[in-house]
Design a protein around this motif. Structure first.
Motif, PDB file in Angstrom:
ATOM      1  N   UNK A   4       3.717  15.298 -13.573  1.00  0.00           N
ATOM      2  CA  UNK A   4       5.161  15.108 -13.694  1.00  0.00           C
ATOM      3  C   UNK A   4       5.466  13.645 -14.000  1.00  0.00           C
ATOM      4  N   UNK A   5       6.428  13.441 -14.880  1.00  0.00           N
ATOM      5  CA  UNK A   5       6.800  12.092 -15.315  1.00  0.00           C
ATOM      6  C   UNK A   5       7.809  11.478 -14.356  1.00  0.00           C
ATOM      7  N   UNK A   6       7.473  10.280 -13.869  1.00  0.00           N
ATOM      8  CA  UNK A   6       8.389   9.478 -13.047  1.00  0.00           C
ATOM      9  C   UNK A   6       8.719   8.203 -13.808  1.00  0.00           C
ATOM     10  N   UNK A   7       9.973   7.737 -13.680  1.00  0.00           N
ATOM     11  CA  UNK A   7      10.381   6.515 -14.381  1.00  0.00           C
ATOM     12  C   UNK A   7      11.121   5.593 -13.424  1.00  0.00           C
ATOM     13  N   UNK A   8      11.099   4.298 -13.742  1.00  0.00           N
ATOM     14  CA  UNK A   8      11.773   3.297 -12.926  1.00  0.00           C
ATOM     15  C   UNK A   8      12.276   2.184 -13.827  1.00  0.00           C
ATOM     16  N   UNK A   9      13.451   1.647 -13.511  1.00  0.00           N
ATOM     17  CA  UNK A   9      13.999   0.538 -14.276  1.00  0.00           C
ATOM     18  C   UNK A   9      15.480   0.353 -13.993  1.00  0.00           C
ATOM     19  N   UNK A  10      16.051  -0.778 -14.414  1.00  0.00           N
ATOM     20  CA  UNK A  10      17.460  -1.074 -14.125  1.00  0.00           C
ATOM     21  C   UNK A  10      18.437  -0.034 -14.669  1.00  0.00           C
ATOM     22  N   UNK A  11      18.088   0.640 -15.771  1.00  0.00           N
ATOM     23  CA  UNK A  11      19.006   1.602 -16.363  1.00  0.00           C
ATOM     24  C   UNK A  11      18.936   2.975 -15.699  1.00  0.00           C
ATOM     25  N   UNK A  12      17.995   3.159 -14.780  1.00  0.00           N
ATOM     26  CA  UNK A  12      17.794   4.459 -14.145  1.00  0.00           C
ATOM     27  C   UNK A  12      18.726   4.600 -12.948  1.00  0.00           C
ATOM     28  N   UNK A  13      19.565   5.633 -12.992  1.00  0.00           N
ATOM     29  CA  UNK A  13      20.483   5.889 -11.891  1.00  0.00           C
ATOM     30  C   UNK A  13      19.842   6.800 -10.849  1.00  0.00           C
ATOM     31  N   UNK A  14      19.646   8.072 -11.230  1.00  0.00           N
ATOM     32  CA  UNK A  14      19.097   9.018 -10.267  1.00  0.00           C
ATOM     33  C   UNK A  14      20.041   9.299  -9.114  1.00  0.00           C
ATOM     34  N   UNK A  15      21.350   9.121  -9.361  1.00  0.00           N
ATOM     35  CA  UNK A  15      22.333   9.312  -8.300  1.00  0.00           C
ATOM     36  C   UNK A  15      23.347  10.371  -8.728  1.00  0.00           C
ATOM     37  N   UNK A  16      23.670  11.282  -7.795  1.00  0.00           N
ATOM     38  CA  UNK A  16      24.574  12.384  -8.086  1.00  0.00           C
ATOM     39  C   UNK A  16      25.725  12.397  -7.079  1.00  0.00           C
ATOM     40  N   UNK A  17      26.916  12.727  -7.568  1.00  0.00           N
ATOM     41  CA  UNK A  17      28.064  12.871  -6.688  1.00  0.00           C
ATOM     42  C   UNK A  17      27.826  14.000  -5.693  1.00  0.00           C
ATOM     43  N   UNK A  18      28.028  13.715  -4.417  1.00  0.00           N
ATOM     44  CA  UNK A  18      27.857  14.725  -3.380  1.00  0.00           C
ATOM     45  C   UNK A  18      26.432  14.919  -2.931  1.00  0.00           C
ATOM     46  N   UNK A  19      25.489  14.319  -3.628  1.00  0.00           N
ATOM     47  CA  UNK A  19      24.073  14.447  -3.282  1.00  0.00           C
ATOM     48  C   UNK A  19      23.498  13.091  -2.896  1.00  0.00           C
ATOM     49  N   UNK A  20      23.881  12.069  -3.646  1.00  0.00           N
ATOM     50  CA  UNK A  20      23.346  10.739  -3.430  1.00  0.00           C
ATOM     51  C   UNK A  20      22.157  10.473  -4.329  1.00  0.00           C
ATOM     52  N   UNK A  21      21.404   9.446  -4.011  1.00  0.00           N
ATOM     53  CA  UNK A  21      20.270   9.052  -4.834  1.00  0.00           C
ATOM     54  C   UNK A  21      19.061   9.937  -4.558  1.00  0.00           C
ATOM     55  N   UNK A  22      18.336  10.272  -5.635  1.00  0.00           N
ATOM     56  CA  UNK A  22      17.079  11.018  -5.475  1.00  0.00           C
ATOM     57  C   UNK A  22      15.884  10.129  -5.809  1.00  0.00           C
ATOM     58  N   UNK A  53      12.239   7.638 -10.254  1.00  0.00           N
ATOM     59  CA  UNK A  53      13.032   8.847 -10.476  1.00  0.00           C
ATOM     60  C   UNK A  53      12.147   9.982 -10.981  1.00  0.00           C
ATOM     61  N   UNK A  54      12.204  11.165 -10.343  1.00  0.00           N
ATOM     62  CA  UNK A  54      11.421  12.310 -10.816  1.00  0.00           C
ATOM     63  C   UNK A  54      12.154  13.022 -11.950  1.00  0.00           C
ATOM     64  N   UNK A  55      11.647  12.909 -13.169  1.00  0.00           N
ATOM     65  CA  UNK A  55      12.336  13.508 -14.318  1.00  0.00           C
ATOM     66  C   UNK A  55      12.231  15.028 -14.326  1.00  0.00           C
ATOM     67  N   UNK A  56      11.220  15.581 -13.639  1.00  0.00           N
ATOM     68  CA  UNK A  56      10.910  17.004 -13.632  1.00  0.00           C
ATOM     69  C   UNK A  56      10.400  17.467 -14.997  1.00  0.00           C
TER      70      UNK A  56
END
Length: 506
Positions: free
Chosen positions: A349-367, A374-377
């Motif tokens: 599975x591809x994971x990514x990291x960097x300043x442009x990566x959010x990985x945050x959802x309303x009502x869920x928070x950061x994953x 960030x797990x791209x799935x």
């Protein structure tokens, strides 16, 4: 840092250059800046806590992005093609929304119960002379844009992109004011797609004139490239296919076009090769990214495309099937199911990291994990030179007789058959195998392929376990407006059909 800074920098470089073209509207950088400030002052005074746009975009998209930023309010463009109920449901998930809607969507929006203003009325407010007001101060980590995922496999999630995410992406991948005075980008991706948002920001920052095609049509696209002397374009795979067909049927030179980016979903290699043949001097770019990463995180450059086209080295030719290498500021890892980082060439599975990566959802928070990954799935491999090969979503994996099969393994073989225009491979429930593998094939015009011949074609080029249990034919595949395959629709249809016909799918 607010995304407003990107517009202010563009104005400082050349205030009088035409920044946006949409049908008969032409707006300079300075005019857009003034309109965004006046529109933002109206937004800030409205009491709204979110700004929603329902419409086809054009000049309204960059105006609302920057006006919302000026007013310190998150901006959400919605998919105008959704039904009334779906739109109302998404709007209800946003706090105290002010809805800006094109005229044809006004009645639908009025019934949502939210405050609504027509696009033209907002444009008039923003264009009127008057006080531009003070910009509302924002924290770089404040939310600038909220985008709903397409929901191809589950309920749409609201992705939160901060000012820092978006400005970080643009500044890391685009050289400020690097475009020539005549450079122009043709944007036809929808406003609710992350590529639409990033195109508005990055082209303005680079100094290109942005020309909008609000409703895609291949013939109109070709015409605009010629009439507006377009140098850069961005399309999704379904658009690229239609452009190629148009150019094949009506050969036309595109002398101004220098770069054409494609992405949003996987592009079949035969289509890429046809594009290279039709447009040999145009630099093709495969741009891979996700909503959660503020757009592109890897690119296959024009030089990569040309090298693959001209080489006899299998490794270099094979890179045409990759999404290229990470953009500046992006780190990648391939991990197995236990979280172990894998070496080059190993699938995971591809994971990514960097300043442009959010990985945050309303009502869920950061994953993001504790280290910011960030797990791209997405299932992928990375070769020894850093080229990323994406095999598809982990959710799409077919488990047949205890063996994991990525649909892309079979699709990439079948699409090379001369009678196959498009193909999707899915797993359906099967009492004996757990899942049976079904290939849904769209035949090329004028052909009548035989299912057993296609199965033999796969068997001759891949392991026997990759041979589809069944092949069915359709006139087209169900996709979203941006070309993403709706596998769940196929699975549901096939499951119902197989239950009606009996369980034997071999």
């Amino acid at each position: 840092m607010s995304v407003s800074l990107l517009l202010e920098m563009a104005v400082s470089a050349d205030p009088d250059r035409v920044a946006v073209v949409s049908e008969n509207t032409r707006v300079t950088a300075a005019e857009l800046h003034g309109m965004a400030r006046r529109g933002g002052t109206h937004i800030a005074g409205s009491g709204a806590r979110s700004v929603v746009y329902v419409g086809t975009g054009g000049a309204m998209l960059p105006l609302l992005i920057f006006a919302s930023a000026h007013g310190g309010i998150p901006f959400t463009p919605l998919n105008y093609r959704l039904g009334e109920g779906a739109l109302h449901e998404l709007i209800a998930r946003l706090p105290e929304p002010l809805v800006v809607a094109d005229r044809e969507y006004l009645q639908t929006m009025w019934r949502s119960g939210a405050d609504v203003i027509e696009s033209q009325a907002f444009l008039d407010l923003a264009s009127a002379s008057g006080d531009t007001g003070e910009e509302v101060a924002v924290d770089p980590d404040d939310v600038a844009v909220v985008l709903f995922t397409s929901g191809t496999t589950s309920k749409p999630k609201a992705v939160e992109l901060s000012h820092s995410n978006l400005s970080g992406y643009v500044m890391a991948t685009v050289e400020f004011a690097s475009a020539g005075s005549d450079d122009a980008a043709l944007v036809c991706v929808p406003p609710y797609h992350v590529a639409g948002v990033s195109a508005a920001l990055s082209n303005l920052y680079a100094g290109r004139r942005v020309v909008y095609l609000r409703q895609f049509d291949a013939q109109r696209w070709v015409s605009l490239v010629r009439s507006e002397n377009i140098t850069n374009g961005t399309v999704v795979p379904t658009m690229l296919e239609r452009i190629v067909v148009e150019l094949e049927h009506n050969p036309t030179s595109l002398p101004s076009l220098r770069a054409l980016a494609y992405g949003g979903s996987k592009v079949a290699l035969p289509l890429v090769r046809r594009t290279l043949e039709l447009l040999p001097d145009v630099g093709l770019v495969n741009a891979y990214g996700l909503t959660e990463t503020s757009s592109t995180i890897a690119v296959l450059t024009p030089e990569d495309h040309w090298a693959a086209r001209d080489s006899h080295n299998p490794e270099i030719v094979g890179r045409l099937g990759s999404v290229g290498r990470p953009v500046p500021g992006i780190e990648i890892q391939i991990r197995d199911e236990s979280g172990t980082v894998l070496p080059a060439g190993a699938p995971g599975q591809l994971f990514v990291r960097g300043p442009q990566v959010s990985g945050r959802y309303t009502g869920i928070g950061s994953v993001l994990d504790d280290d910011g990954w960030f797990p791209t799935r997405d299932l992928a491999t990375v070769d020894r030179d850093g080229y990323v090969f994406v095999a598809g979503r982990s959710d799409d994996t077919i488990i047949r007789g205890g063996e994991n099969i990525a649909p892309a393994e079979v699709e990439e073989v079948l699409v090379e058959h001369p009678d196959v225009a498009a193909v999707a491979v899915v797993g359906v429930e099967d009492d004996e195998w757990g899942q049976a593998m079904v290939a849904v094939v769209v035949p090329r015009d004028g052909t009548d392929p035989d299912a057993e011949d296609l199965r033999a074609f796969v068997r001759s080029r891949a392991r026997g376990s990759r041979t589809p249990d069944r092949i069915v034919f359709r006139g087209d595949l169900p996709v979203t407006e941006t070309g993403k395959l709706l596998r769940r629709v196929l699975v549901a249809e096939l499951t119902e059909a197989l239950q009606y016909q009996g369980r034997d799918v071999r």
